[in-house]
Each structure stands twice: as structure tokens, then as C-alpha cells.
Write an enzyme that holds these catalytic residues in place. Structure first.
Site, PDB file in Angstrom:
ATOM      1  N   PRO A 133       0.735  -1.180  -0.124  1.00  7.86           N
ATOM      2  CA  PRO A 133       0.066   0.044  -0.027  1.00  7.86           C
ATOM      3  C   PRO A 133       0.755   1.296   0.031  1.00  7.86           C
ATOM      4  O   PRO A 133       0.515   2.130  -0.585  1.00  7.86           O
ATOM      5  CB  PRO A 133      -0.891   0.082   1.520  1.00  7.86           C
ATOM      6  CG  PRO A 133      -1.080  -1.479   1.273  1.00  7.86           C
ATOM      7  CD  PRO A 133       0.159  -2.217   0.987  1.00  7.86           C
ATOM      8  N   ALA A 135       4.217   1.321  -0.744  1.00  8.55           N
ATOM      9  CA  ALA A 135       5.529   0.890  -1.144  1.00  8.55           C
ATOM     10  C   ALA A 135       5.520   0.517  -2.667  1.00  8.55           C
ATOM     11  O   ALA A 135       5.329  -0.773  -2.866  1.00  8.55           O
ATOM     12  CB  ALA A 135       6.279  -0.158  -0.349  1.00  8.55           C
ATOM     13  N   GLY A 136       5.053   1.309  -3.678  1.00 11.13           N
ATOM     14  CA  GLY A 136       5.190   0.784  -4.830  1.00 11.13           C
ATOM     15  C   GLY A 136       6.355   1.193  -5.780  1.00 11.13           C
ATOM     16  O   GLY A 136       7.483   0.311  -5.713  1.00 11.13           O
ATOM     17  N   GLY A 349     -15.594   7.336 -33.485  1.00 12.62           N
ATOM     18  CA  GLY A 349     -16.836   8.255 -33.186  1.00 12.62           C
ATOM     19  C   GLY A 349     -17.524   7.539 -31.987  1.00 12.62           C
ATOM     20  O   GLY A 349     -16.959   7.075 -31.210  1.00 12.62           O
ATOM     21  N   GLU A 373       5.359  -1.872 -13.060  1.00  6.19           N
ATOM     22  CA  GLU A 373       6.713  -2.489 -13.718  1.00  6.19           C
ATOM     23  C   GLU A 373       7.493  -0.999 -13.887  1.00  6.19           C
ATOM     24  O   GLU A 373       8.300  -1.138 -14.689  1.00  6.19           O
ATOM     25  CB  GLU A 373       6.715  -3.334 -14.653  1.00  6.19           C
ATOM     26  CG  GLU A 373       6.011  -4.467 -14.214  1.00  6.19           C
ATOM     27  CD  GLU A 373       6.446  -5.794 -15.011  1.00  6.19           C
ATOM     28  OE1 GLU A 373       7.468  -5.790 -15.714  1.00  6.19           O
ATOM     29  OE2 GLU A 373       5.518  -6.615 -15.326  1.00  6.19           O
TER      30      GLU A 373
END
Length: 389
Positions: A133, A135-136, A349, A373
Site C-alpha cells: 500500500p 511501497a510501489g 466516433g 513495472e
């Protein structure tokens, strides 16, 4: 719809790559997987990829693999081609390699024998549990702890955004074994599922559905034989694993961009407006030209990075030159793919935003590749620091 093949004639690739690519394209075109349920579909894709030999490119030949060592250019071909047909197929393939990569690089002979051949045949589904949560991108900030116990190790903490969460047969999990040492205090462990003390039931739902979950470890007891590599050597293992697969993330984005481009060309040729085809308008031709150039630029950087890792003795794996090349490839391919897909959707469209249209699903699929990553901002920092050196 069939992906292009001319790019494999570039000098970055060898004869066995050029032989594999059309076989893979033919195989992928014949697959018909119901992707309504992303978890069931992922299992189906792993089974098919394993049964027909494509997962053999995720492990070395000593453990049932197709080649003596992991080959970045093969991974690029596989991910680009699979992503062209189905981003979920690409996901299923990539996670087998990423989830078992640390075992390939640093596992004991017993760990390699236990897991790698099963990965190659699709009998075991792999997962890579690094993110938390808080620590990415900042891996050193991870809070999950592994402490020594009478049985071996005890794991406590939370991992999140884990691909194949609650689906995998094993998780290569990274935890702090020296809390005061930053990235130098991280170790890797292989955690079988199901496992007492592991709760993987918290599924995460995202805009492009694929299996994600939060893992919670509460006094999860692991044997001494679960340590992968050396104590406090986990950060290096994680980075080496990501190093192998970074160029292949660029390739996945490239495959999605090529599919969007093919869909846009088909739409331009078929759609009639004001008495002529959409393709007859110069604005359409200019837009297709821009998309083509963006794809070519991404492709050259992606193939160069994979070639450098596989072949260059002075700029290969682990060197600053390769790190910069891989960062350039991932940054450019993912950002360019987002632009290409957006332009393709605009060409459709109102139909472009209709659920069920291929360009609509690609628009959702591509977004996460600019984050996972190594987010685009992280790649920019890598390149900026390389320039200042």
C-alpha cells in the site's frame, strides 16, 4: 485479424525468432477464450499456453524451457503477438515468467525443480508479490517483515496490486529481513498457496479486468527452504527479474497499439461519410500516418532494448546503458500506445466508446501499462539521471 510480421525481419532478431513468430500468430488467431470471467479466462489461457508449449519461453531449457536461458527477444515477440489478440492472454503469459523469474535467477536446485517445470507446462500459476500500500515505486519503503522462527521464517505484512492474487499456486514474496537497511535488507521467499497465515481473498477490481488481489500475511510460517537466493539479496533479485521483463512490457503496449491501428485502418476503409470513405479524407490519412510513426518509434526502441540484453557484451543486462535503453522503450511504447489507441477510438466516433468494441477495451487495457513495472515518471527519472552522468 492478423498481426503484422515484417518487423521480425529486422536485424535485431535471429532465425529462430523469425520461425517462431508466424507460428505463434497462427496459434493465437485460432484461440477462442471466453473472457467474461477474467479469473476463469486467465486459468484457461495458462492451460492453453502451457499445453501448446508457449510457456516454455518463461523458463530455461534445464527445467523444460525452449531456450538455454531467458531470451528477451522471444519474450518481446510473444507479448507483442499475444497482446495484439488478447491483453489477458499477454497477462497470463507474462505473469508466469515474472512470477517465477526470481527462482530462475536465484533459486536452489530443489526450488527450480519444484516450480519451473510446472510453470512451463501451465500446471502451476505464478505470482510476484512486491508492491505494498505504501511501497510501489519506492520499494525500499516496504513494511512486510520476515523474522527468523524455530520453523524457519515468519511473515507478517500486506502486499497489494498482486497480479494472479487468489489464483496463483505460489507467490514469490519480498519482505524486510533487516528493517534498518533499506533496499539492502530485503529477502525473497516462495510462499505456496493455500497457506496458513495467508489471506488472499481481497480481490481488486480495475477498469480492465484481470486477476488482482491484496495479500495479508499474519504469522505465516515458512520453512527454511523457502528463502530464494541469499538473505538480504531480495532487492537485487527483484530488480534483475524486472530487468528481464521491462522490454516485454513495452512489447505488450506495442501489440495493443498495432491492434488499434489495424482496427482504425479497417474502419477508415469501410466507413462511408459524405459520399466517400473515411480513408479518402486527408485528415484521416494524416492521423493514420501519425499513428504509424508512433508505433515504429516504439518498436525500434523496444527491439533495441531486448537485443541489448540478449546480445551486447558491453551494454547488456545490468549495465547503465541497458537500464536507460529499457527505460526509453517502456516509456515510449506505453505513452505512444496510449496516444495511438486514443486516436483510433476517436476515428470510430460514438462506436468507439461502446462496450464490446475492441478499441474501447484497448483504451481501458493500455492505461495500467503506464504505471506498473515502473511508472512513466520513474522511467523519466532513470533517463534524466543517465543524461546527467
Amino acid at each position: 485479424m492478423h498481426p503484422p510480421q515484417a518487423q521480425w525481419e529486422m536485424p535485431f532478431f535471429d532465425a529462430h525468432h523469425r520461425e517462431m513468430a508466424p507460428q505463434l500468430a497462427d496459434w493465437a488467431a485460432l484461440q477462442n477464450v471466453d473472457e467474461t470471467d477474467d479469473r476463469a479466462a486467465c486459468k484457461d489461457w495458462v492451460a492453453r499456453l502451457g499445453r501448446d508449449g508457449w510457456l516454455r519461453y518463461c523458463v530455461p531449457a534445464a527445467h523444460g524451457g525452449a531456450l538455454p536461458a531467458l531470451d528477451s527477444r522471444s519474450l518481446v515477440i510473444l507479448r507483442e503477438t499475444l497482446a495484439f489478440h488478447s491483453p489477458l492472454a499477454d497477462f497470463a503469459f507474462a505473469m508466469q515468467g515474472l512470477g517465477s523469474g526470481a527462482i530462475t535467477l536465484g533459486g536452489t536446485p530443489e526450488q527450480q525443480a519444484k516450480y519451473l517445470s510446472a510453470v512451463a507446462t501451465g500446471q502451476k500459476i505464478a505470482a510476484f508479490a512486491l508492491s505494498e500500500p505504501d511501497a510501489g515505486s519506492d520499494v525500499a519503503a516496504m513494511a512486510t517483515r520476515a523474522t527468523r522462527s524455530t520453523a524457519g521464517w515468519m511473515l507478517n505484512g500486506t502486499k497489494t496490486w498482486i497480479s494472479n492474487g487468489d489464483l496463483a499456486d505460489f507467490y514469490v514474496t519480498f519482505a524486510k529481513t533487516d528493517p534498518d537497511a533499506g533496499s539492502r535488507g530485503i529477502s525473497a521467499f516462495v510462499v505456496d498457496a493455500p497457506q496458513a497465515g495467508l489471506d488472499s481473498s481481497a480481490h481488486i477490481h480495475v477498469m480492465a479486468p484481470h486477476p488482482l488481489a491484496t495479500l495479508r500475511f499474519a504469522e505465516c510460517q515458512l520453512g527454511p527452504d523457502t528463502l530464494v537466493g541469499t538473505v538480504n539479496g531480495g532487492f537485487k533479485l527483484a530488480m534483475q527479474t524486472l530487468d528481464i521483463f521491462r522490454a516485454s512490457v513495452a512489447a505488450a503496449a506495442l501489440g495493443m497499439a498495432r491492434r488499434a491501428f489495424a482496427e482504425a485502418v479497417h474502419q477508415a476503409r469501410q466507413r462511408r461519410m459524405f459520399g466517400q470513405h473515411l480513408a479518402d479524407f486527408q485528415l484521416t490519412q494524416a492521423r493514420l500516418g501519425e499513428m504509424s510513426a508512433l508505433i515504429d518509434a516504439a518498436a525500434l526502441l523496444t527491439y533495441r532494448a531486448a537485443w541489448m540484453r540478449d546480445c551486447s557484451t558491453t551494454q547488456g543486462a545490468g549495465t547503465p546503458a541497458y537500464t536507460a535503453a529499457a527505460a526509453s522503450a517502456k516509456l515510449t511504447a506505453t505513452e505512444n500506445a496510449q496516444r495511438v489507441i486514443d486516436m483510433a477510438l476517436q476515428m470510430f466516433g460514438g462506436r468507439g466508446v461502446q462496450v464490446g468494441e475492441k478499441v474501447e477495451s484497448l483504451y481501458r487495457d493500455i492505461r495500467s501499462l503506464r504505471i506498473y513495472e515502473g511508472a512513466s515518471e520513474v522511467q523519466l527519472l532513470i533517463l534524466g539521471k543517465a543524461a546527467l552522468r
